[in-house]
Structure formats: structure tokens, C-alpha cells
Scaffold this motif. Structure first.
Motif, short mmCIF file in Angstrom:
data_model
loop_
_atom_site.label_atom_id
_atom_site.label_comp_id
_atom_site.label_asym_id
_atom_site.label_seq_id
_atom_site.Cartn_x
_atom_site.Cartn_y
_atom_site.Cartn_z
N CYS A 49 0.82 -1.21 0.00
CA CYS A 49 0.00 0.00 0.00
C CYS A 49 0.86 1.27 0.00
N HIS A 50 2.07 1.20 0.55
CA HIS A 50 2.97 2.35 0.52
C HIS A 50 3.29 2.72 -0.93
N TRP A 51 3.57 1.72 -1.74
CA TRP A 51 3.93 1.97 -3.14
C TRP A 51 2.70 2.41 -3.93
N THR A 52 1.54 1.91 -3.56
CA THR A 52 0.30 2.40 -4.16
C THR A 52 0.14 3.88 -3.87
N SER A 53 0.39 4.26 -2.62
CA SER A 53 0.30 5.66 -2.22
C SER A 53 1.25 6.53 -3.04
N GLN A 54 2.48 6.06 -3.23
CA GLN A 54 3.46 6.83 -4.00
C GLN A 54 3.00 7.00 -5.45
N ALA A 55 2.46 5.94 -6.03
CA ALA A 55 1.97 6.02 -7.41
C ALA A 55 0.79 6.98 -7.51
N GLU A 56 -0.11 6.93 -6.52
CA GLU A 56 -1.28 7.82 -6.54
C GLU A 56 -0.87 9.28 -6.38
N ILE A 57 0.19 9.54 -5.66
CA ILE A 57 0.70 10.92 -5.55
C ILE A 57 1.11 11.42 -6.94
N GLY A 58 1.78 10.57 -7.70
CA GLY A 58 2.18 10.94 -9.05
C GLY A 58 0.99 11.15 -9.97
N ILE A 59 0.02 10.26 -9.88
CA ILE A 59 -1.18 10.37 -10.72
C ILE A 59 -1.98 11.62 -10.35
N GLY A 60 -2.13 11.87 -9.05
CA GLY A 60 -2.85 13.06 -8.60
C GLY A 60 -2.16 14.34 -9.04
N THR A 61 -0.83 14.34 -9.01
CA THR A 61 -0.08 15.51 -9.45
C THR A 61 -0.31 15.76 -10.94
N ALA A 62 -0.32 14.69 -11.73
CA ALA A 62 -0.60 14.84 -13.17
C ALA A 62 -2.00 15.41 -13.37
N MET A 63 -2.95 14.98 -12.55
CA MET A 63 -4.32 15.50 -12.66
C MET A 63 -4.37 16.99 -12.34
N VAL A 64 -3.66 17.41 -11.31
CA VAL A 64 -3.64 18.84 -10.95
C VAL A 64 -3.04 19.66 -12.09
#
Length: 141
Positions: A49-64
């Protein structure tokens, strides 16, 4: 949706994708697996789940970033293309914790109870909102 509303929508969902696994419904913390008293070296084990969190940070940043671009661009066709890319990004938001990386296998873990459902909900909201915006933009072009 108009340009300002659709941009704010994408930025808000992007920020939530970043904040859910990190602060709002955080994933499991790392566990200490070895401490060396001689050189004060501590090793941590990170769950999936830690690595999922890191990936979601990247995806969320792309969305912003895409949301900010949507705010600045007036061309309907460019905004349509960006919205189509957001459909794929919405699928990635859901795929990372379910298929690509995953969360902890135990259903009693915080990531399984809170983070996973929240990310799936955000993915669904983004997907539906973007589809509505695509139909709106398609009508304008």
C-alpha cells in the motif's frame, strides 16, 4: 461544464487522490525490521500500500497539472483531448490499488478499509464527471 468548473473539478479530485492515501485515510506505516545499534541504522519494510500511495501521488499531481492546463486553454478541441486523457487517468487511479500494485492482503488493514474504497470512489467520480464534460465539449465543437 464550463472551463473554470471543469478545471476546478479536476484539480479538486487530483488533490484528493494525493491526500487520501497520505493524510485523509493514510496507508499502513512502514514497520521496523532491523535496528543496528552499532551504527544506528534502522531498516524499514514497506507494505504494498505504501507503493500504491506513492503512485497515486504521481497520478494526482498529473491530474492537478492537467486541471491547470484546462483552466488556461481556450481551445475546445485541446480541452476535449485533455479530458479524454483524464478518462485513462481515472482508470489508473482505480487500477493501481486493485490490479497494478495493490494494497495489503488483510481486510483488516487501514489501507484495505479506507484508502482502497476512497480511491475507487474518486476514480468513479472523476470518470463520470469527465464523461459528462466530454459530451459537453463534443457538442460545442
Amino acid at each position: 461544464m464550463n472551463r473554470f468548473l471543469s478545471s476546478a473539478f479536476v484539480i479538486l479530485i487530483g488533490l484528493l487522490v494525493i491526500l487520501v492515501p497520505t493524510y485523509i485515510l493514510p496507508v499502513c506505516p512502514p514497520t521496523e525490521i532491523m535496528a543496528n545499534s552499532h551504527d544506528h541504522h534502522i531498516t524499514y519494510k514497506f507494505m504494498k500500500c505504501h507503493w500504491t500511495s506513492q503512485a497515486e501521488i504521481g497520478i494526482g499531481t498529473a491530474m492537478v497539472v492537467i486541471g491547470l492546463i484546462l483552466l488556461l486553454i481556450k481551445s475546445t478541441l485541446i480541452r476535449l483531448g485533455l479530458n479524454i486523457s483524464l478518462v485513462v487517468i481515472a482508470m489508473f487511479v482505480a487500477a493501481v490499488p486493485t490490479i497494478l500494485i495493490g494494497v495489503c492482503p488483510s481486510e483488516m488493514m487501514a489501507c484495505h478499509i479506507g484508502t482502497l474504497p476512497a480511491l475507487l470512489l474518486l476514480s468513479g467520480i472523476l470518470f463520470i464527471g469527465i464523461l459528462v464534460n466530454i459530451f459537453y465539449l463534443k457538442r460545442l465543437s
